[in-house]
Design a protein around this motif. Structure first.
Motif, PDB file in Angstrom:
ATOM      1  N   ARG A   1       0.877  -1.181  -6.325  1.00 32.07           N
ATOM      2  CA  ARG A   1      -0.500  -0.726  -6.517  1.00 32.07           C
ATOM      3  C   ARG A   1      -0.713   0.663  -5.926  1.00 32.07           C
ATOM      4  O   ARG A   1      -1.512   1.429  -6.436  1.00 32.07           O
ATOM      5  CB  ARG A   1      -1.481  -1.757  -5.955  1.00 32.07           C
TER       6      ARG A   1
ATOM      7  N   VAL B   1      -5.713  -0.907  -0.791  1.00 32.55           N
ATOM      8  CA  VAL B   1      -5.357  -2.188  -1.400  1.00 32.55           C
ATOM      9  C   VAL B   1      -5.753  -3.316  -0.450  1.00 32.55           C
ATOM     10  O   VAL B   1      -5.416  -3.280   0.738  1.00 32.55           O
ATOM     11  CB  VAL B   1      -3.846  -2.237  -1.726  1.00 32.55           C
TER      12      VAL B   1
ATOM     13  N   ASP C   1      -7.701  -7.246  -4.373  1.00 28.51           N
ATOM     14  CA  ASP C   1      -6.734  -6.868  -5.408  1.00 28.51           C
ATOM     15  C   ASP C   1      -5.687  -7.942  -5.627  1.00 28.51           C
ATOM     16  O   ASP C   1      -5.181  -8.113  -6.737  1.00 28.51           O
ATOM     17  CB  ASP C   1      -6.025  -5.570  -5.007  1.00 28.51           C
TER      18      ASP C   1
END
Ligand code: C5P
Length: 227
Positions: free
Chosen positions: A220, A144, A169
């Motif tokens: 995430r 991420v 992201d």
């Protein structure tokens, strides 16, 4: 008290502001204090993460406990340190203010003023865009990547465009101005997600914004592992 929900995770955070030397005594720099990056490091460590903090010119701040600190000076050095640490990282958060340009020439001796002569103009060359690079070439699948953006106007529209351009992201968008955010212990932001999400974070301590960032990052992680 938070769950140690980052246990077993390695997170890399860049903090501070790069300095691009002109000669042995002068540099081009910026107003970033490093406080946001340090708050991210402290909160990640408190949530159980192994933390590598790449710190650009943050000597005014106390070293956070339990964090692997890597001091750097320039954008090029910061890039090297981030790429190395990111190789096995679960998340990379680019909170540092990285100079977009550096002087094209470094004068090995101090630049002198000469009587009756105009100063030489300073030519600049582009620095590498580290956030765009790590977003494009993910060191591991599911890593991420989070960026920060300081905007003075059209904050959301500029933030969305930047998020797309960089390919990260999440993008934390701060509105900046005279005495807003830089060097302060508190800030206000909106965290934009590549999935279209928009998370406002009201004015408050940089630790609160940091914990919101880690919440969104861990979401995430679980999203990736659920597939
Ligand atoms: O393009 P801008 O400088 O506004 O983007 C800010 C974000 O990009 C920050 O996360 C910063 O750390 C990162 N950045 C970078 N390399 C650069 C310039 C900015 O990684 N050369």
């Amino acid at each position: 008290v938070r769950e140690p929900d980052l246990t077993g995770r390695h997170v890399v955070i860049s903090a501070g502001g790069t300095r691009e030397p002109l000669d042995p005594v002068r540099f081009l720099g910026n107003r970033s204090s490093g406080k946001q990056g340090y708050a991210l490091a402290r909160t990640a460590a408190a949530r159980g993460a192994r933390v590598t903090l790449i710190a650009a010119n943050t000597t005014a701040l106390p070293d956070p406990a339990g964090v692997d600190l890597v001091p750097v000076g320039t954008a090029v050095q910061l890039r090297e340190a981030v790429l190395k640490a990111a190789a096995d990282a679960d998340a990379v958060v680019m909170a540092a203010a990285v100079a977009d340009f550096r002087p094209a020439v470094y004068a090995a001796g101090k630049i002198k003023k000469r009587d009756g002569q105009d100063p030489e103009p300073i030519s600049l060359v582009r620095n590498p865009d580290i956030l765009a690079e790590i977003s494009r070439d993910r060191a591991r699948p599911g890593q991420v990547v989070v960026g920060f953006a300081a905007e003075t106007d059209d904050v959301l529209a500029n933030g969305r465009a930047k998020l797309r351009r960089k390919g990260c992201d999440l993008l934390v968008v701060n509105e900046v101005g005279e005495s807003k955010t830089f060097g302060e212990a508190e800030s206000e932001a909106v965290v934009l997600g590549a999935d279209g999400s928009e998370t406002p974070v009201p004015f408050g301590p940089k630790e609160v914004l940091s914990d919101t960032v880690w919440d969104l990052v861990t979401d995430r992680f679980s999203g990736a592992s659920a597939e």
